[in-house]
Design a protein around this motif. Structure first.
Motif, PDB file in Angstrom:
ATOM      1  N   ARG A   1      20.448   9.377 -32.288  1.00  0.00           N
ATOM      2  CA  ARG A   1      20.561   8.271 -31.335  1.00  0.00           C
ATOM      3  C   ARG A   1      21.378   7.130 -31.928  1.00  0.00           C
ATOM      4  NH1 ARG A   1      15.294  10.027 -30.812  1.00  0.00           N
ATOM      5  NH2 ARG A   1      14.417   8.332 -32.069  1.00  0.00           N
ATOM      6  N   ASP A   2      21.153   6.810 -33.198  1.00  0.00           N
ATOM      7  CA  ASP A   2      21.920   5.741 -33.847  1.00  0.00           C
ATOM      8  C   ASP A   2      23.413   6.075 -33.885  1.00  0.00           C
ATOM      9  OD1 ASP A   2      19.827   3.992 -34.347  1.00  0.00           O
ATOM     10  OD2 ASP A   2      19.417   4.772 -36.356  1.00  0.00           O
ATOM     11  N   ARG A   3      23.720   7.303 -34.241  1.00  0.00           N
ATOM     12  CA  ARG A   3      25.131   7.693 -34.375  1.00  0.00           C
ATOM     13  C   ARG A   3      25.880   7.567 -33.048  1.00  0.00           C
ATOM     14  NH1 ARG A   3      24.275  12.293 -36.286  1.00  0.00           N
ATOM     15  NH2 ARG A   3      24.721  13.751 -34.597  1.00  0.00           N
ATOM     16  N   HIS A   4      25.259   8.022 -31.988  1.00  0.00           N
ATOM     17  CA  HIS A   4      25.973   8.021 -30.701  1.00  0.00           C
ATOM     18  C   HIS A   4      25.934   6.658 -30.024  1.00  0.00           C
ATOM     19  CE1 HIS A   4      27.116  12.217 -30.633  1.00  0.00           C
ATOM     20  NE2 HIS A   4      25.936  12.487 -31.190  1.00  0.00           N
ATOM     21  N   ALA A   5      24.947   5.848 -30.313  1.00  0.00           N
ATOM     22  CA  ALA A   5      24.970   4.463 -29.841  1.00  0.00           C
ATOM     23  C   ALA A   5      26.121   3.704 -30.515  1.00  0.00           C
ATOM     24  CB  ALA A   5      23.641   3.780 -30.136  1.00  0.00           C
ATOM     25  N   CYS A   6      26.334   3.977 -31.784  1.00  0.00           N
ATOM     26  CA  CYS A   6      27.454   3.386 -32.512  1.00  0.00           C
ATOM     27  C   CYS A   6      28.783   3.827 -31.899  1.00  0.00           C
ATOM     28  CB  CYS A   6      27.379   3.779 -33.978  1.00  0.00           C
ATOM     29  SG  CYS A   6      28.819   3.316 -34.960  1.00  0.00           S
ATOM     30  N   ARG A   7      28.892   5.100 -31.567  1.00  0.00           N
ATOM     31  CA  ARG A   7      30.114   5.616 -30.944  1.00  0.00           C
ATOM     32  C   ARG A   7      30.374   4.946 -29.593  1.00  0.00           C
ATOM     33  NH1 ARG A   7      31.115  12.100 -31.479  1.00  0.00           N
ATOM     34  NH2 ARG A   7      31.355  12.213 -33.753  1.00  0.00           N
ATOM     35  N   LEU A   8      29.321   4.732 -28.826  1.00  0.00           N
ATOM     36  CA  LEU A   8      29.478   4.072 -27.531  1.00  0.00           C
ATOM     37  C   LEU A   8      30.029   2.667 -27.730  1.00  0.00           C
ATOM     38  CD1 LEU A   8      29.042   3.844 -24.462  1.00  0.00           C
ATOM     39  CD2 LEU A   8      26.670   3.158 -24.956  1.00  0.00           C
ATOM     40  N   SER A   9      29.474   1.937 -28.710  1.00  0.00           N
ATOM     41  CA  SER A   9      29.943   0.584 -28.982  1.00  0.00           C
ATOM     42  C   SER A   9      31.399   0.583 -29.430  1.00  0.00           C
ATOM     43  CB  SER A   9      29.059  -0.061 -30.052  1.00  0.00           C
ATOM     44  OG  SER A   9      29.408  -1.407 -30.249  1.00  0.00           O
ATOM     45  N   GLU A  10      31.756   1.508 -30.300  1.00  0.00           N
ATOM     46  CA  GLU A  10      33.144   1.628 -30.765  1.00  0.00           C
ATOM     47  C   GLU A  10      34.078   1.917 -29.593  1.00  0.00           C
ATOM     48  OE1 GLU A  10      34.836   1.213 -33.427  1.00  0.00           O
ATOM     49  OE2 GLU A  10      33.735   1.710 -35.249  1.00  0.00           O
ATOM     50  N   HIS A  11      33.661   2.815 -28.721  1.00  0.00           N
ATOM     51  CA  HIS A  11      34.482   3.177 -27.564  1.00  0.00           C
ATOM     52  C   HIS A  11      34.711   1.971 -26.650  1.00  0.00           C
ATOM     53  CE1 HIS A  11      36.023   5.345 -24.097  1.00  0.00           C
ATOM     54  NE2 HIS A  11      35.033   4.852 -23.357  1.00  0.00           N
ATOM     55  N   LEU A  12      33.672   1.189 -26.402  1.00  0.00           N
ATOM     56  CA  LEU A  12      33.797   0.031 -25.524  1.00  0.00           C
ATOM     57  C   LEU A  12      34.695  -1.039 -26.147  1.00  0.00           C
ATOM     58  CD1 LEU A  12      30.095  -0.251 -24.276  1.00  0.00           C
ATOM     59  CD2 LEU A  12      32.064   0.660 -23.025  1.00  0.00           C
ATOM     60  N   ARG A  13      34.614  -1.208 -27.463  1.00  0.00           N
ATOM     61  CA  ARG A  13      35.485  -2.171 -28.132  1.00  0.00           C
ATOM     62  C   ARG A  13      36.940  -1.711 -28.067  1.00  0.00           C
ATOM     63  NH1 ARG A  13      31.828  -3.415 -33.593  1.00  0.00           N
ATOM     64  NH2 ARG A  13      29.884  -3.829 -32.458  1.00  0.00           N
ATOM     65  N   PHE A  14      37.133  -0.420 -28.192  1.00  0.00           N
ATOM     66  CA  PHE A  14      38.485   0.138 -28.101  1.00  0.00           C
ATOM     67  C   PHE A  14      39.067  -0.064 -26.697  1.00  0.00           C
ATOM     68  CE2 PHE A  14      41.202   3.917 -27.228  1.00  0.00           C
ATOM     69  CZ  PHE A  14      42.216   3.625 -28.114  1.00  0.00           C
ATOM     70  N   CYS A  15      38.174  -0.080 -25.682  1.00  0.00           N
ATOM     71  CA  CYS A  15      38.609  -0.253 -24.293  1.00  0.00           C
ATOM     72  C   CYS A  15      38.625  -1.723 -23.871  1.00  0.00           C
ATOM     73  CB  CYS A  15      37.687   0.531 -23.353  1.00  0.00           C
ATOM     74  SG  CYS A  15      37.763   2.313 -23.559  1.00  0.00           S
ATOM     75  N   SER A  16      38.598  -2.622 -24.828  1.00  0.00           N
ATOM     76  CA  SER A  16      38.554  -4.048 -24.524  1.00  0.00           C
ATOM     77  C   SER A  16      39.665  -4.445 -23.555  1.00  0.00           C
ATOM     78  CB  SER A  16      38.691  -4.860 -25.816  1.00  0.00           C
ATOM     79  OG  SER A  16      38.625  -6.245 -25.551  1.00  0.00           O
ATOM     80  N   GLY A  17      39.258  -5.133 -22.488  1.00  0.00           N
ATOM     81  CA  GLY A  17      40.211  -5.600 -21.495  1.00  0.00           C
ATOM     82  C   GLY A  17      40.481  -4.619 -20.373  1.00  0.00           C
ATOM     83  N   MET A  18      39.925  -3.408 -20.471  1.00  0.00           N
ATOM     84  CA  MET A  18      40.167  -2.388 -19.443  1.00  0.00           C
ATOM     85  C   MET A  18      38.909  -2.158 -18.610  1.00  0.00           C
ATOM     86  SD  MET A  18      42.409   0.476 -21.505  1.00  0.00           S
ATOM     87  CE  MET A  18      41.239   0.657 -22.855  1.00  0.00           C
ATOM     88  N   PRO A  19      39.022  -2.105 -17.280  1.00  0.00           N
ATOM     89  CA  PRO A  19      37.846  -1.813 -16.446  1.00  0.00           C
ATOM     90  C   PRO A  19      37.331  -0.409 -16.727  1.00  0.00           C
ATOM     91  CG  PRO A  19      39.680  -2.675 -15.131  1.00  0.00           C
ATOM     92  CD  PRO A  19      40.233  -2.336 -16.475  1.00  0.00           C
ATOM     93  N   ILE A  20      36.019  -0.270 -16.853  1.00  0.00           N
ATOM     94  CA  ILE A  20      35.428   1.050 -17.068  1.00  0.00           C
ATOM     95  C   ILE A  20      34.243   1.232 -16.115  1.00  0.00           C
ATOM     96  CG2 ILE A  20      36.083   1.069 -19.509  1.00  0.00           C
ATOM     97  CD1 ILE A  20      33.049   0.641 -20.092  1.00  0.00           C
ATOM     98  N   LYS A  21      33.951   2.481 -15.833  1.00  0.00           N
ATOM     99  CA  LYS A  21      32.753   2.796 -15.067  1.00  0.00           C
ATOM    100  C   LYS A  21      31.580   2.882 -16.045  1.00  0.00           C
ATOM    101  CE  LYS A  21      34.795   5.169 -11.097  1.00  0.00           C
ATOM    102  NZ  LYS A  21      34.815   6.416 -10.280  1.00  0.00           N
ATOM    103  N   ILE A  22      30.661   1.965 -15.909  1.00  0.00           N
ATOM    104  CA  ILE A  22      29.534   1.872 -16.847  1.00  0.00           C
ATOM    105  C   ILE A  22      28.749   3.178 -16.880  1.00  0.00           C
ATOM    106  CG2 ILE A  22      27.384   0.680 -17.372  1.00  0.00           C
ATOM    107  CD1 ILE A  22      29.823  -1.039 -17.848  1.00  0.00           C
ATOM    108  N   GLY A  23      28.437   3.717 -15.703  1.00  0.00           N
ATOM    109  CA  GLY A  23      27.620   4.924 -15.625  1.00  0.00           C
ATOM    110  C   GLY A  23      28.240   6.094 -16.362  1.00  0.00           C
ATOM    111  N   GLU A  24      29.562   6.273 -16.216  1.00  0.00           N
ATOM    112  CA  GLU A  24      30.235   7.394 -16.873  1.00  0.00           C
ATOM    113  C   GLU A  24      30.193   7.255 -18.385  1.00  0.00           C
ATOM    114  OE1 GLU A  24      34.154   8.033 -15.449  1.00  0.00           O
ATOM    115  OE2 GLU A  24      33.527   8.604 -13.422  1.00  0.00           O
ATOM    116  N   ALA A  25      30.412   6.037 -18.886  1.00  0.00           N
ATOM    117  CA  ALA A  25      30.384   5.818 -20.333  1.00  0.00           C
ATOM    118  C   ALA A  25      29.005   6.112 -20.904  1.00  0.00           C
ATOM    119  CB  ALA A  25      30.801   4.379 -20.649  1.00  0.00           C
ATOM    120  N   VAL A  26      27.972   5.636 -20.208  1.00  0.00           N
ATOM    121  CA  VAL A  26      26.603   5.845 -20.683  1.00  0.00           C
ATOM    122  C   VAL A  26      26.215   7.312 -20.569  1.00  0.00           C
ATOM    123  CG1 VAL A  26      24.179   5.264 -20.306  1.00  0.00           C
ATOM    124  CG2 VAL A  26      25.929   3.492 -20.130  1.00  0.00           C
TER     125      VAL A  26
END
Length: 513
Positions: free
Chosen positions: A161-186
């Motif tokens: 759980r820790d590893r993939h929560a970290c990956r989610l955070s990294e992914h969102l930071r990488f997508c900074s400034g871009m609209p994303i679908k929250i449900g799909e990312a989660v």
């Protein structure tokens, strides 16, 4: 000449059917009206169609709202009949819910089986629809305990759980400034967590036979599985499969079964290495003849369909509510900054220092429980609820949505106020003693993934907010965030939530380098 005769025959058949059903209904009412307790009150049901005109499909469009409205008219225990599927009783108060789920727990051992779940006989070996006295149901609960509902199992899977929560955070930071679908990312993150717990692989990029992405297949099956089906209201249409739901679900389930069976065979014929995942435990149970391959494939299907959907829904609702109430978002991000300081990523061990994020999750589940109507079925005769007779075979619905918004229980019931849960030990995920808060149900059929969800959901939410600010796209203001809901066995946003992560850290995530 032939056509008029056919029409006459059809009319006569309908008339006779109506008279027979009316007679049976009258006989049933007389039978129980002579008992010591009356039947629960409710709207008058028409012959054949029952109360179906008030609903779309067996439960209706937004049935949680319709049934809440009925409770205001008839009381906290209401009966209705959607078509010819039998009688339903809906419970909408904490007192009645406690009586149903605790006092009558053993009598409510079964569940209504929707026609869609009969595809490929899935319901016959599914933990969701087996009665609680079934040996297979008990075996599945034991199996789940190894990874999802015991302290030892949760400790073992914490690094995942820790590893993939970290990956989610990294992914969102990488997508900074871009609209994303929250449900799909989660959902992608939850899928990876579950697939690693089950068979030590990331599920996001896995493909089934034919090249289709595993995650896309899950979405397809879920969409069909949760759609209203006319066969549930009028069982005599079941063999016709008028909407084609069962045929489509059968094709999807066949692919899922094959995918899981191949994972099973690959592990069994592979090296003797211990992966310390759920599949290792499953193999040991199979070797002892405690589980068949058919039972295993259906079990894995149940886990993925349930866990990947409900966790995603709760996180998406929480984000929508926070974006709607930016002052709550600000308060939560301030807690993260104060508690974690310069720490780059959130870990599960940090959650004990984050009371406000737990309060946000609890308040989200009060307002928008992922399963707003808990289904049960009376499996023994002589049961009563609130002074009313509830015959064997009656379907019971616990309206958690109505209980969570009861103004006599919750001050400012319709408002998003996480603060109401701060410092309250009685209002935890296992519910209050007075049953005002039971987001995961109660009794034998309490959600087996409660403890797992209680860790994963706040972890994912915290990971999405730590060092990441959020804005709305296209000039949308917080007041315009759409909180309309849509019921399809679960309760989700009517429109997918789109938001823009804003981070000062913007680099490619390590797994893409």
């Amino acid at each position: 000449m032939v056509l008029p005769m056919l029409l006459v025959c059809m009319v006569v058949t309908v008339v006779i059917t109506v008279h027979v059903i009316c007679a049976l209904d009258e006989h049933k009412r007389k039978r129980f009206s002579g008992a010591s307790l009356p039947l629960p009150p409710g709207p008058v049901a028409l012959p054949i169609v029952g109360n179906a005109f008030s609903f779309i499909g067996p439960f209706g469009h937004n049935p949680h709202r319709i049934l809440t409205s009925l409770a205001k008219t008839y009381g906290s225990i209401v009966s209705f009949r959607p078509g010819m599927a039998g009688n339903f009783v809906v419970v909408s108060s904490p007192e009645a819910a406690r009586e149903a789920l605790i006092k009558n727990d053993a009598a409510l051992a079964a569940r209504f089986v929707p026609d869609n779940t009969r595809a490929l006989g899935h319901c016959s070996e599914s933990m969701f629809f087996l009665p609680t006295y079934s040996h297979l149901w008990k075996q599945h609960r034991i199996t789940l305990g190894t990874s999802l509902s015991t302290g030892r199992g949760l400790d073992t899977t914490r690094p995942i759980r820790d590893r993939h929560a970290c990956r989610l955070s990294e992914h969102l930071r990488f997508c900074s400034g871009m609209p994303i679908k929250i449900g799909e990312a989660v959902q992608g993150t939850v899928l990876d967590v579950m697939s690693n717990i089950l068979f030590s692989k990331d599920g996001t990029h896995l493909r089934v036979k034919g090249g289709q992405l595993f995650k896309d297949l899950l979405v397809e099956v879920l969409e069909d599985w949760t759609k209203p089906n006319v066969s549930d209201a009028f069982p005599f249409f079941a063999s016709l499969d008028l909407l084609g739901s069962r045929r489509r679900i059968s094709r999807g389930l066949a692919k899922l079964y094959k995918f899981f069976d191949e994972e099973f065979v690959e592990r069994r014929l592979g090296s003797s290495e211990n992966h310390h995942d759920l599949l290792d435990f499953i193999l040991s149970q199979h070797a002892k003849s405690k589980l068949t391959r058919s039972e295993i494939t259906k079990f894995f299907t149940d886990i993925f369909l349930a866990a990947s959907n409900t966790s995603r829904i709760t996180v998406e609702w929480a984000m929508a509510l926070l974006l709607k109430h930016p002052e709550k978002m600000k308060k939560l991000r301030a807690e993260l900054a104060a508690s974690l300081g310069t720490k780059e990523f959130v870990q599960e061990s940090d959650l004990d220092k984050l009371p406000y994020i737990h309060a946000v999750v609890k308040e989200t589940l009060r307002l928008q429980p992922s399963a707003p109507l808990l289904p049960r079925m009376v499996s023994t005769d002589g049961m009563s609820l609130g002074g009313f007779s509830v015959p064997i075979g009656t379907n019971i619905l616990i309206n958690l949505w109505a209980i969570g918004r009861d103004p006599t229980v919750w001050p400012q019931a319709g408002e998003f106020l996480p603060e109401r849960f701060l410092g309250s030990r009685s209002l935890d995920f296992r519910g209050s003693e007075d049953f005002t808060y039971r987001p995961f149900g109660a009794g034998r059929r309490m959600c087996p993934g409660l403890d797992f969800a209680a860790q994963l959901i706040p972890l994912l939410l915290a990971s999405m907010l730590h060092k990441i600010d959020w804005s709305l796209p296209d000039g949308i203001v917080p007041e315009d965030v759409d909180l309309r809901d849509r019921y399809s066995m679960v309760l989700e946003l009517a429109k997918p939530l789109i938001a823009v992560p804003v981070s000062t850290v913007c680099r490619a995530p390590p797994w893409l380098m």
